[in-house]
Design a protein around this motif. Structure first.
Motif, short mmCIF file in Angstrom:
data_model
loop_
_atom_site.label_atom_id
_atom_site.label_comp_id
_atom_site.label_asym_id
_atom_site.label_seq_id
_atom_site.Cartn_x
_atom_site.Cartn_y
_atom_site.Cartn_z
N THR A 1 0.84 -1.18 0.00
CA THR A 1 0.00 0.00 0.00
C THR A 1 0.88 1.23 0.00
O THR A 1 1.85 1.31 0.74
CB THR A 1 -0.91 0.01 1.25
OG1 THR A 1 -1.65 -1.20 1.27
CG2 THR A 1 -1.85 1.19 1.23
N ARG B 1 1.00 5.82 -0.72
CA ARG B 1 0.21 7.04 -0.73
C ARG B 1 0.98 8.14 -1.45
O ARG B 1 2.19 8.11 -1.55
CB ARG B 1 -0.15 7.50 0.68
CG ARG B 1 1.03 8.03 1.46
CD ARG B 1 0.53 8.65 2.76
NE ARG B 1 1.65 9.08 3.55
CZ ARG B 1 2.25 10.27 3.44
NH1 ARG B 1 1.83 11.14 2.57
NH2 ARG B 1 3.26 10.59 4.21
N VAL C 1 -3.50 4.02 -2.61
CA VAL C 1 -3.56 3.07 -3.72
C VAL C 1 -2.86 1.79 -3.30
O VAL C 1 -2.07 1.78 -2.36
CB VAL C 1 -2.88 3.63 -5.00
CG1 VAL C 1 -3.56 4.90 -5.47
CG2 VAL C 1 -1.40 3.86 -4.80
N GLU C 2 -3.15 0.73 -4.00
CA GLU C 2 -2.40 -0.51 -3.88
C GLU C 2 -1.56 -0.62 -5.13
O GLU C 2 -2.02 -0.29 -6.23
CB GLU C 2 -3.33 -1.71 -3.76
CG GLU C 2 -4.09 -1.76 -2.47
CD GLU C 2 -4.95 -3.01 -2.37
OE1 GLU C 2 -5.11 -3.72 -3.38
OE2 GLU C 2 -5.45 -3.27 -1.27
N VAL D 1 -1.05 -0.16 -10.62
CA VAL D 1 -1.65 0.57 -9.52
C VAL D 1 -3.17 0.40 -9.56
O VAL D 1 -3.78 0.52 -10.62
CB VAL D 1 -1.28 2.07 -9.62
CG1 VAL D 1 -1.92 2.87 -8.51
CG2 VAL D 1 0.23 2.25 -9.63
N ARG D 2 -3.75 0.13 -8.39
CA ARG D 2 -5.20 0.06 -8.25
C ARG D 2 -5.60 1.20 -7.33
O ARG D 2 -5.18 1.29 -6.19
CB ARG D 2 -5.65 -1.27 -7.68
CG ARG D 2 -7.16 -1.40 -7.63
CD ARG D 2 -7.65 -2.79 -7.28
NE ARG D 2 -7.02 -3.85 -8.05
CZ ARG D 2 -7.36 -4.21 -9.30
NH1 ARG D 2 -8.30 -3.55 -9.93
NH2 ARG D 2 -6.75 -5.19 -9.91
N GLY D 3 -6.42 2.12 -7.86
CA GLY D 3 -6.84 3.30 -7.12
C GLY D 3 -7.95 3.04 -6.13
O GLY D 3 -8.44 1.92 -5.98
N GLU D 4 -8.37 4.10 -5.45
CA GLU D 4 -9.38 4.00 -4.42
C GLU D 4 -10.72 3.50 -4.93
O GLU D 4 -11.48 2.85 -4.22
CB GLU D 4 -9.58 5.36 -3.75
CG GLU D 4 -8.39 5.79 -2.93
CD GLU D 4 -8.57 7.17 -2.33
OE1 GLU D 4 -9.19 8.04 -2.98
OE2 GLU D 4 -8.09 7.37 -1.21
N CYS E 1 -7.62 0.61 -12.49
CA CYS E 1 -6.30 0.02 -12.64
C CYS E 1 -5.52 0.77 -13.72
O CYS E 1 -6.06 1.03 -14.80
CB CYS E 1 -6.45 -1.45 -13.02
SG CYS E 1 -4.89 -2.33 -13.15
#
Length: 77
Positions: free
Chosen positions: A3, A5, A12-13, A39-42, A46
């Motif tokens: 994780t 920021r 994001v992850e 990256v996978r956002g809130e 993707c």
């Protein structure tokens, strides 16, 4: 996935790719190169970022022993 920021409060992850591959994103299929970040956002979107941009923009979340990320209630020790 770790994780990360941004300097803004955006969580994001992300995972750094160890191999070249093609993945599905919100904009269709995209090629990922070795070293790129997936990256996978809130909102679950993707996207792919190159390493230089990712390193300038995101920083890992530092956790401390007294911070709990567990879900649910814990009673006792």
């Amino acid at each position: 996935m770790g994780t990360f920021r941004t300097c803004r409060p955006l969580l994001v992850e992300a995972v750094q790719s160890k191999e070249a591959k093609t993945i599905a994103t919100d904009l269709g299929f995209s090629s990922v190169k070795v070293g790129d970040w997936i990256v996978r956002g809130e909102d679950g979107e993707c996207y792919i970022l190159d390493d230089a941009f990712f390193q300038r923009t995101f920083t890992p979340i530092q956790t401390y022993p007294w911070e709990r990320n567990d879900e649910g209630r814990h009673y006792g020790s």
